[in-house]
Scaffold this motif. Structure first.
Motif, PDB file in Angstrom:
ATOM      1  N   ASN A 105       0.547  -1.022  -0.062  1.00 23.12           N
ATOM      2  CA  ASN A 105      -0.526  -0.109  -0.173  1.00 23.12           C
ATOM      3  C   ASN A 105       0.495   1.096  -0.122  1.00 23.12           C
ATOM      4  O   ASN A 105       1.819   0.980   0.797  1.00 23.12           O
ATOM      5  N   THR A 106      -0.080   2.497  -0.431  1.00 22.14           N
ATOM      6  CA  THR A 106       1.097   3.344  -0.571  1.00 22.14           C
ATOM      7  C   THR A 106       0.314   4.749   0.071  1.00 22.14           C
ATOM      8  O   THR A 106      -1.092   4.915  -0.353  1.00 22.14           O
ATOM      9  N   LEU A 107       0.440   5.310   0.082  1.00 21.28           N
ATOM     10  CA  LEU A 107       0.059   6.936   1.180  1.00 21.28           C
ATOM     11  C   LEU A 107       0.523   8.360   0.343  1.00 21.28           C
ATOM     12  O   LEU A 107       1.193   8.098  -0.499  1.00 21.28           O
ATOM     13  N   ALA A 108      -0.215   9.254   1.047  1.00 22.75           N
ATOM     14  CA  ALA A 108       0.509  10.602   0.515  1.00 22.75           C
ATOM     15  C   ALA A 108       1.831  11.245   0.541  1.00 22.75           C
ATOM     16  O   ALA A 108       1.984   9.511   1.599  1.00 22.75           O
ATOM     17  N   GLN A 129      11.501  10.299   1.755  1.00 21.35           N
ATOM     18  CA  GLN A 129      11.704  11.542   1.830  1.00 21.35           C
ATOM     19  C   GLN A 129      10.889  12.730   1.328  1.00 21.35           C
ATOM     20  O   GLN A 129      11.953  13.614   0.478  1.00 21.35           O
ATOM     21  N   VAL A 130      10.393  12.444   0.662  1.00 15.15           N
ATOM     22  CA  VAL A 130       9.676  14.038  -0.671  1.00 15.15           C
ATOM     23  C   VAL A 130       9.657  15.015  -0.429  1.00 15.15           C
ATOM     24  O   VAL A 130       8.412  15.532   1.311  1.00 15.15           O
ATOM     25  N   PRO A 131       9.891  15.809  -0.920  1.00 17.43           N
ATOM     26  CA  PRO A 131      10.104  17.320  -0.030  1.00 17.43           C
ATOM     27  C   PRO A 131       8.722  17.678   0.103  1.00 17.43           C
ATOM     28  O   PRO A 131       7.652  17.849  -1.733  1.00 17.43           O
ATOM     29  N   ALA A 157       6.426   5.338  -7.883  1.00 23.00           N
ATOM     30  CA  ALA A 157       6.561   6.107  -8.480  1.00 23.00           C
ATOM     31  C   ALA A 157       6.521   7.760  -7.399  1.00 23.00           C
ATOM     32  O   ALA A 157       4.958   7.738  -7.638  1.00 23.00           O
ATOM     33  N   THR A 158       6.894   8.491  -7.529  1.00 22.48           N
ATOM     34  CA  THR A 158       6.769   9.736  -5.856  1.00 22.48           C
ATOM     35  C   THR A 158       6.909  11.273  -7.025  1.00 22.48           C
ATOM     36  O   THR A 158       6.512  11.143  -7.983  1.00 22.48           O
ATOM     37  N   LEU A 159       5.930  12.061  -5.689  1.00 21.40           N
ATOM     38  CA  LEU A 159       5.742  13.151  -6.605  1.00 21.40           C
ATOM     39  C   LEU A 159       6.149  14.006  -6.919  1.00 21.40           C
ATOM     40  O   LEU A 159       6.222  14.870  -8.111  1.00 21.40           O
ATOM     41  N   ASP A 160       7.681  13.958  -6.391  1.00 21.97           N
ATOM     42  CA  ASP A 160       8.426  14.653  -7.321  1.00 21.97           C
ATOM     43  C   ASP A 160       9.470  14.430  -7.740  1.00 21.97           C
ATOM     44  O   ASP A 160      10.549  14.716  -8.551  1.00 21.97           O
ATOM     45  N   ILE A 190       3.653  14.014  -9.921  1.00 20.74           N
ATOM     46  CA  ILE A 190       3.421  12.811 -10.156  1.00 20.74           C
ATOM     47  C   ILE A 190       1.720  12.333  -9.279  1.00 20.74           C
ATOM     48  O   ILE A 190       2.799  12.372  -7.892  1.00 20.74           O
ATOM     49  N   THR A 191       1.215  11.769  -9.286  1.00 26.27           N
ATOM     50  CA  THR A 191       0.362  11.459  -8.892  1.00 26.27           C
ATOM     51  C   THR A 191      -0.468   9.971  -8.877  1.00 26.27           C
ATOM     52  O   THR A 191      -1.138   9.388  -8.271  1.00 26.27           O
ATOM     53  N   GLY A 192      -0.078   9.910 -10.334  1.00 25.86           N
ATOM     54  CA  GLY A 192      -0.580   7.817 -10.727  1.00 25.86           C
ATOM     55  C   GLY A 192      -0.070   6.749 -10.257  1.00 25.86           C
ATOM     56  O   GLY A 192       1.010   7.469  -9.784  1.00 25.86           O
ATOM     57  N   ALA A 193      -0.842   6.151 -10.712  1.00 23.85           N
ATOM     58  CA  ALA A 193       0.108   5.020 -10.285  1.00 23.85           C
ATOM     59  C   ALA A 193       1.298   4.271 -12.061  1.00 23.85           C
ATOM     60  O   ALA A 193       0.721   4.681 -12.659  1.00 23.85           O
TER      61      ALA A 193
END
Length: 707
Positions: A105-108, A129-131, A157-160, A190-193
């Motif tokens: 599972n993955t979160l914000a 550790q996404v800024p 795939a991270t937000l940054d 990136i917010t998609g899987a």
């Protein structure tokens, strides 16, 4: 007026079209499709019945489970087996994955955890550790919609913008690659899987509203090395990019004006969610996002189709070469994206078996396309809409001039929230029906006079404030828009091209669907429940109070001969921001991962106490001119997270405490709440700007106090 709207709604539902010629443009005759590298025993193409190893379960993305242990006869015995507190009030939008006794599972902020799927015991957690300053770049919270699995790897795939392969056993990184560069003024996220298709990881990105050029890229699953990249709007310099899109750059460029701000802002078309795959055809299908600026007047001088915004684009999986496209909304300017679920199936239509790709994008229609050629087969409206006057002989939509807004307010339906947003859609090969949460809405749009783009802001070109007669028109149209709002769980028959059944739900933000071979549809609702419906009739079979509305898609897995159902319950994201009404959040618990089985006896703790009313706002002391200026700055800078007209969103700013009001300028300019994702805006807002926004928020709080 109501009679007119009902008549228009019925007319929209009545659109049913015979198969037509392709609604796509082709470049020079494409090369023959390469042979698929996918082996018949590929576990992602053919997962075991009890596994859920990719976002849509398999490459068809039908979100259909073949498990039948849980059925209509015993579903009353379904209970909570275990749950995991996720320690966040952020939106949790991910579809969990399951393989070999482990639930992933993955979160914000892309915090990823592996659980023992029997007990819920944590096996490992990885925090990339996404800024936290990237929270301001994410349209609708720093969410993640999922993960990918391949062999010994979990891929995030991270937000940054990082693609990271983790060891499935330990959670330690194996490789990391960057999908877009980081530098000042770059608004990608990136917010998609991520999706694994054969030996490649394919990923898109977000950020179109802020002003970037959309692209999709593929990477070697073993090393993370880039294999190909395809840009979804033309080169702003009219020079080659050295990308797979170069051969069709001229085709794209011909659909954009020589004038307009698209070169400066990139044009958008970001593939921020669904990407699909057909292993037999070896095609990757990319759903693209809205244009930027939203207003075509400012973007492209009110000219051109603006390829490939709001389209499905088919690419050769091996090389990224263009194969075909279909554009749902030529010249898109309403924030309608085509990034929603794409589902493959073989259907009997018009007396023959068709290999189809199905999608219900934001514009209110359900589309059926030939997935080999892009040929338009049929489409029908499932909500009230006022933009489409039919389709021509090539499947191209006929857009009503009534929605081509000017500086005068226009009513546009659906609204920017979309008739079906990212919430996952499911399809049952047993019933032949597709299932998705639908939202009927409208919105008042007008062009802002003299608009100029601003860096790192939502660059729509829309005006939100009217004066004189236009203000009266806006108020009247807003009342009409509010009267239209409804929400349903909808079952659509893609062969008959019509609604099979609908279940009315309280409001926008109902969760994605999953369907099983025992003809049960599972979906989260805004009643803050996880609910089961009869897949053939829509009859409610079971409901469980989740203490927070589940917006994600559920999965079903089997372990030790027992069928489980898993769902993330974490209200938030775009649904929370767009939701209309009073704007007071429902009392809710922090997000949880909930796992159910027959005979489950676990219990959730009581819902935490929640304040029954917002705090009283301070008196308004700002001038009318300051409040008006603050309203414009808020819509440009803050509304994507804090709601149109300061209603709802991640945090309803009409309901700030006295302490928050006192610290408001420091929060905005100094990043006082950076650890919560509220970065400093000092690079684009002055102290005077921040004070004007604060004055506007105090005015809004006083307007709505006591509601």
């Amino acid at each position: 007026m109501q009679r007119t709207l009902r008549s228009a709604l019925l007319a929209g539902f009545a659109i049913t079209l015979a198969p037509m010629l392709a609604g796509c443009q082709m470049a020079a005759a494409p090369a023959p499709l390469a042979a698929s590298p996918i082996a018949s025993n590929d576990p992602l193409a053919h997962p075991a019945p009890g596994e859920w190893t990719s976002d849509g379960r398999d490459y068809t993305a039908q979100r259909y489970s073949p498990l039948t242990q849980i059925n209509a006869g015993n579903i009353g015995e379904l209970g909570l087996a275990w749950y995991a507190d996720l320690d966040t009030y952020r939106g949790v939008e991910a579809t969990p994955l399951y393989a070999d006794g482990v639930l992933y599972n993955t979160l914000a902020w892309n915090i990823t955890t592996a659980y023992d799927a029997r007990t819920g015991a944590v096996l490992w957690t990885y925090d990339p550790q996404v800024p936290r300053e990237f929270g301001r770049l994410a349209c609708c919270e720093p969410v993640s919609r999922g993960l990918a699995l391949h062999g010994d790897k979990v891929i995030i795939a991270t937000l940054d913008g990082r693609l990271i392969a983790l060891d499935r056993t330990t959670g330690r990184p194996i490789w990391t690659t960057r999908t877009f560069p980081l530098h000042s003024g770059y608004a990608y996220s990136i917010t998609g899987a991520p999706r694994v298709f054969g030996d490649k990881v394919v990923v898109g990105q977000s950020g179109g509203d802020l002003g970037v050029r959309g692209f999709v890229s593929a990477y070697d699953v073993e090393t993370g090395a880039e294999v190909w990249k395809f840009y979804l709007t033309p080169s702003p310099t009219d020079t080659p990019d050295g990308a797979a899109s170069d051969p069709v750059n001229a085709m794209m460029r011909a659909t954009w004006s020589d004038e307009g701000l698209w070169r400066q802002l990139g044009g958008g078309a970001n593939p921020w969610d669904a990407i699909a795959y057909d292993p037999a055809l070896n095609l990757v299908y990319v759903g693209t996002g809205n244009a930027v600026p939203h207003s075509r007047y400012y973007r492209s001088n009110d000219e051109g189709d603006n390829l490939f915004v709001c389209s499905i684009v088919a690419l050769d999986a091996a090389t990224g070469a263009y194969r075909w496209h279909y554009q749902m909304n030529p010249g898109e300017e309403w924030d309608w994206t085509c990034t929603q679920s794409m589902i493959a199936a073989d259907l009997e239509i018009g007396g023959r078996t068709r290999q189809v790709l199905m999608q219900a994008p934001k514009n209110g229609f359900f589309y059926v396309l030939d997935r080999a050629t892009g040929e338009f087969i049929q489409a029908g409206a499932h909500v009230f809409q006022n933009w489409n006057e039919g389709f021509d002989a090539h499947g191209r939509p006929i857009t009503s001039e009534a929605v081509r807004y000017t500086e005068e307010p226009h009513l546009v339906a659906p609204g920017p929230g979309g008739a079906h947003n990212w919430f996952p859609m499911a399809f049952s090969p047993r019933t032949g029906l597709a299932y998705f949460p639908a939202y009927q809405s409208a919105f008042v749009l007008a062009r802002q006079p003299g608009w100029t783009p601003q860096p790192m802001r939502s660059n729509s070109g829309w005006g939100f404030v009217s004066t004189g007669e236009a203000a009266a028109t806006r108020a009247r149209l807003t009342q009409q828009a509010n009267a239209l709002e409804k929400a349903w769980l909808t079952a659509w028959d893609p062969v008959a091209n019509r609604i099979a059944w609908q279940v009315e739900l309280p409001r926008h933000g109902n969760g994605g669907a999953m369907v099983t071979a025992s003809d049960i549809v599972f979906a989260g609702t805004t009643r803050q429940t996880f609910t089961a419906f009869d897949a053939r009739s829509g009859r409610q079979l079971w409901e469980y109070p989740t203490q927070s509305a589940p917006v994600a898609g559920a999965i079903s897995y089997e372990l030790d001969g027992v069928q489980y159902i898993a769902i993330n319950a974490g209200w938030g994201g775009g649904a929370a921001q767009i939701e209309r009404g009073a704007g007071i959040e429902m009392p809710r618990a922090p997000a949880r991962l909930l796992v159910f089985r027959l005979g489950g006896t676990a219990q959730l703790p009581p819902l935490p106490a929640n304040a029954s009313a917002p705090p009283e706002p301070p008196p308004l002391r700002a001038s009318e001119a300051t409040v008006a200026r603050g309203a414009l700055l808020f819509q440009q800078t803050c509304a994507v997270c804090h709601g149109q007209n300061a209603i709802g969103g991640v945090k309803d700013l009409r309901h700030m405490t006295a302490e928050t009001h006192a610290a408001f300028t420091r929060i905005v300019l100094e990043g006082l709440l950076l650890d919560r994702g509220m970065a400093s805006f000092a690079d684009i807002l002055s102290r005077e700007d921040a004070e004007a926004i604060h004055g506007y928020l105090i005015a809004r709080a006083n307007e709505d106090w006591g509601r």
